[in-house]
Design a protein around this motif. Structure first.
Motif, PDB file in Angstrom:
ATOM      1  N   ALA A   5      -2.840 -13.433   5.966  1.00 51.24           N
ATOM      2  CA  ALA A   5      -1.532 -14.032   5.659  1.00 51.24           C
ATOM      3  C   ALA A   5      -1.083 -14.117   4.250  1.00 51.24           C
ATOM      4  O   ALA A   5       0.092 -13.736   3.715  1.00 51.24           O
ATOM      5  CB  ALA A   5      -1.200 -15.369   6.509  1.00 51.24           C
ATOM      6  N   LYS A   6      -2.181 -14.596   3.450  1.00 50.15           N
ATOM      7  CA  LYS A   6      -2.032 -14.742   2.085  1.00 50.15           C
ATOM      8  C   LYS A   6      -1.880 -13.357   1.277  1.00 50.15           C
ATOM      9  O   LYS A   6      -1.020 -13.367   0.247  1.00 50.15           O
ATOM     10  CB  LYS A   6      -3.340 -15.384   1.388  1.00 50.15           C
ATOM     11  N   TYR A   7      -2.646 -12.430   1.788  1.00 43.25           N
ATOM     12  CA  TYR A   7      -2.825 -11.191   0.990  1.00 43.25           C
ATOM     13  C   TYR A   7      -2.092 -10.043   1.505  1.00 43.25           C
ATOM     14  O   TYR A   7      -2.044  -8.592   1.035  1.00 43.25           O
ATOM     15  CB  TYR A   7      -4.143 -10.921   0.490  1.00 43.25           C
ATOM     16  N   GLU A   8      -1.433 -10.204   2.630  1.00 43.63           N
ATOM     17  CA  GLU A   8      -0.922  -8.922   3.326  1.00 43.63           C
ATOM     18  C   GLU A   8       0.475  -8.565   2.645  1.00 43.63           C
ATOM     19  O   GLU A   8       1.164  -9.181   1.789  1.00 43.63           O
ATOM     20  CB  GLU A   8      -0.068  -9.525   4.666  1.00 43.63           C
ATOM     21  N   VAL A   9       0.549  -7.170   2.615  1.00 47.72           N
ATOM     22  CA  VAL A   9       1.595  -6.627   1.576  1.00 47.72           C
ATOM     23  C   VAL A   9       2.788  -6.234   2.700  1.00 47.72           C
ATOM     24  O   VAL A   9       2.527  -5.481   3.666  1.00 47.72           O
ATOM     25  CB  VAL A   9       1.013  -5.224   1.008  1.00 47.72           C
ATOM     26  N   LYS A  12       5.312  -1.702   0.079  1.00 43.49           N
ATOM     27  CA  LYS A  12       4.673  -0.626   0.444  1.00 43.49           C
ATOM     28  C   LYS A  12       5.857   0.768   0.150  1.00 43.49           C
ATOM     29  O   LYS A  12       5.327   1.686  -0.509  1.00 43.49           O
ATOM     30  CB  LYS A  12       4.257  -0.537   1.902  1.00 43.49           C
ATOM     31  N   ASP A  13       7.004   0.519   0.551  1.00 43.11           N
ATOM     32  CA  ASP A  13       8.005   1.558   0.293  1.00 43.11           C
ATOM     33  C   ASP A  13       8.109   1.740  -1.171  1.00 43.11           C
ATOM     34  O   ASP A  13       8.297   2.841  -1.659  1.00 43.11           O
ATOM     35  CB  ASP A  13       9.252   1.343   1.023  1.00 43.11           C
ATOM     36  N   ALA A  14       8.237   0.831  -1.797  1.00 48.47           N
ATOM     37  CA  ALA A  14       8.603   0.752  -3.187  1.00 48.47           C
ATOM     38  C   ALA A  14       7.395   1.543  -4.226  1.00 48.47           C
ATOM     39  O   ALA A  14       7.607   2.347  -5.045  1.00 48.47           O
ATOM     40  CB  ALA A  14       8.722  -0.474  -3.917  1.00 48.47           C
ATOM     41  N   ALA A  15       6.096   1.309  -3.602  1.00 46.21           N
ATOM     42  CA  ALA A  15       5.002   1.834  -4.122  1.00 46.21           C
ATOM     43  C   ALA A  15       4.913   3.408  -3.803  1.00 46.21           C
ATOM     44  O   ALA A  15       4.444   3.959  -4.545  1.00 46.21           O
ATOM     45  CB  ALA A  15       3.528   1.193  -3.844  1.00 46.21           C
ATOM     46  N   ARG A  16       5.198   3.462  -2.643  1.00 44.60           N
ATOM     47  CA  ARG A  16       5.405   5.113  -2.119  1.00 44.60           C
ATOM     48  C   ARG A  16       6.363   5.806  -3.149  1.00 44.60           C
ATOM     49  O   ARG A  16       6.148   6.810  -3.523  1.00 44.60           O
ATOM     50  CB  ARG A  16       5.641   5.069  -0.673  1.00 44.60           C
ATOM     51  N   ARG A  17       7.673   5.180  -3.154  1.00 46.97           N
ATOM     52  CA  ARG A  17       8.660   5.939  -3.885  1.00 46.97           C
ATOM     53  C   ARG A  17       8.466   6.217  -5.550  1.00 46.97           C
ATOM     54  O   ARG A  17       8.375   7.270  -6.076  1.00 46.97           O
ATOM     55  CB  ARG A  17       9.902   4.991  -3.839  1.00 46.97           C
ATOM     56  N   ALA A  18       7.773   4.997  -6.151  1.00 46.71           N
ATOM     57  CA  ALA A  18       7.138   5.074  -7.422  1.00 46.71           C
ATOM     58  C   ALA A  18       6.171   6.313  -7.508  1.00 46.71           C
ATOM     59  O   ALA A  18       6.219   6.985  -8.492  1.00 46.71           O
ATOM     60  CB  ALA A  18       6.561   3.904  -7.974  1.00 46.71           C
ATOM     61  N   GLN A  19       5.279   6.235  -6.661  1.00 40.88           N
ATOM     62  CA  GLN A  19       4.197   7.788  -6.594  1.00 40.88           C
ATOM     63  C   GLN A  19       5.037   8.942  -6.402  1.00 40.88           C
ATOM     64  O   GLN A  19       4.371   9.935  -7.274  1.00 40.88           O
ATOM     65  CB  GLN A  19       3.342   7.189  -5.402  1.00 40.88           C
TER      66      GLN A  19
END
Length: 162
Positions: free
Chosen positions: A119-123, A128-135
């Motif tokens: 619960a504390k570290y879940e993305v 996830k979508d923003a990271a994929r678009r940036a990549q």
């Protein structure tokens, strides 16, 4: 008193001499304010217990003292940190909250299998979508011609001034 208020009034003393007793500790820390309780955990204890009766078990080298006000606790920290008691240098600091058994580092359960960790570290899906678009954007830029946008890049090597 709430748990957070009690925590602000509690200090942790480490580096205690093995022969330290409850009366000696009380006399050393009483000048800084009214003491609500003193705990000297023994090796036989799993959790700190109040040492109102003398125990034959050896203590674990630290103690917890709870004052009635946070200012008394701060005064004790300021005056007794790095002080010498029974020829031992004490380390006095604010007490930290106790960890739940089976949580965090030192647990026998992997951190990602613990309920609170996920619960504390879940993305989130948005991240996830923003990271994929940036990549994807970065890889698209790499595929473009590397020479585009260079001014006067037709000649290799250092340029001579005219």
């Amino acid at each position: 008193m709430s748990d957070t208020a009690r925590l602000k009034c509690t200090i942790h003393i480490s580096g205690l001499d093995p022969t330290i007793t409850l009366p000696v500790l009380t006399q050393a820390f009483l000048p800084f304010g009214e003491i609500a309780s003193i705990q000297i955990p023994t090796a036989a204890d799993d959790t700190p217990a109040d040492n109102s009766s003398p125990s034959t078990a050896a203590h674990r080298g630290f103690a917890l003292i709870e004052y009635t006000t946070p200012s008394d606790a701060l005064s004790a920290i300021d005056n007794m940190d790095q002080a010498v008691l029974l020829s031992r240098v004490l380390k006095v600091s604010a007490a930290k909250p106790l960890k739940e058994r089976g949580e965090g580092l030192g647990s026998k359960v992997a951190v990602w299998e613990q309920e609170g960790w996920l619960a504390k570290y879940e993305v989130s899906e948005e991240d996830k979508d923003a990271a994929r678009r940036a990549q994807e954007e970065a890889s698209r830029r790499k595929r473009e011609d590397a020479m585009l946008g260079l001014d006067g890049g037709a000649v290799a090597g250092p340029q001579r001034p005219e």
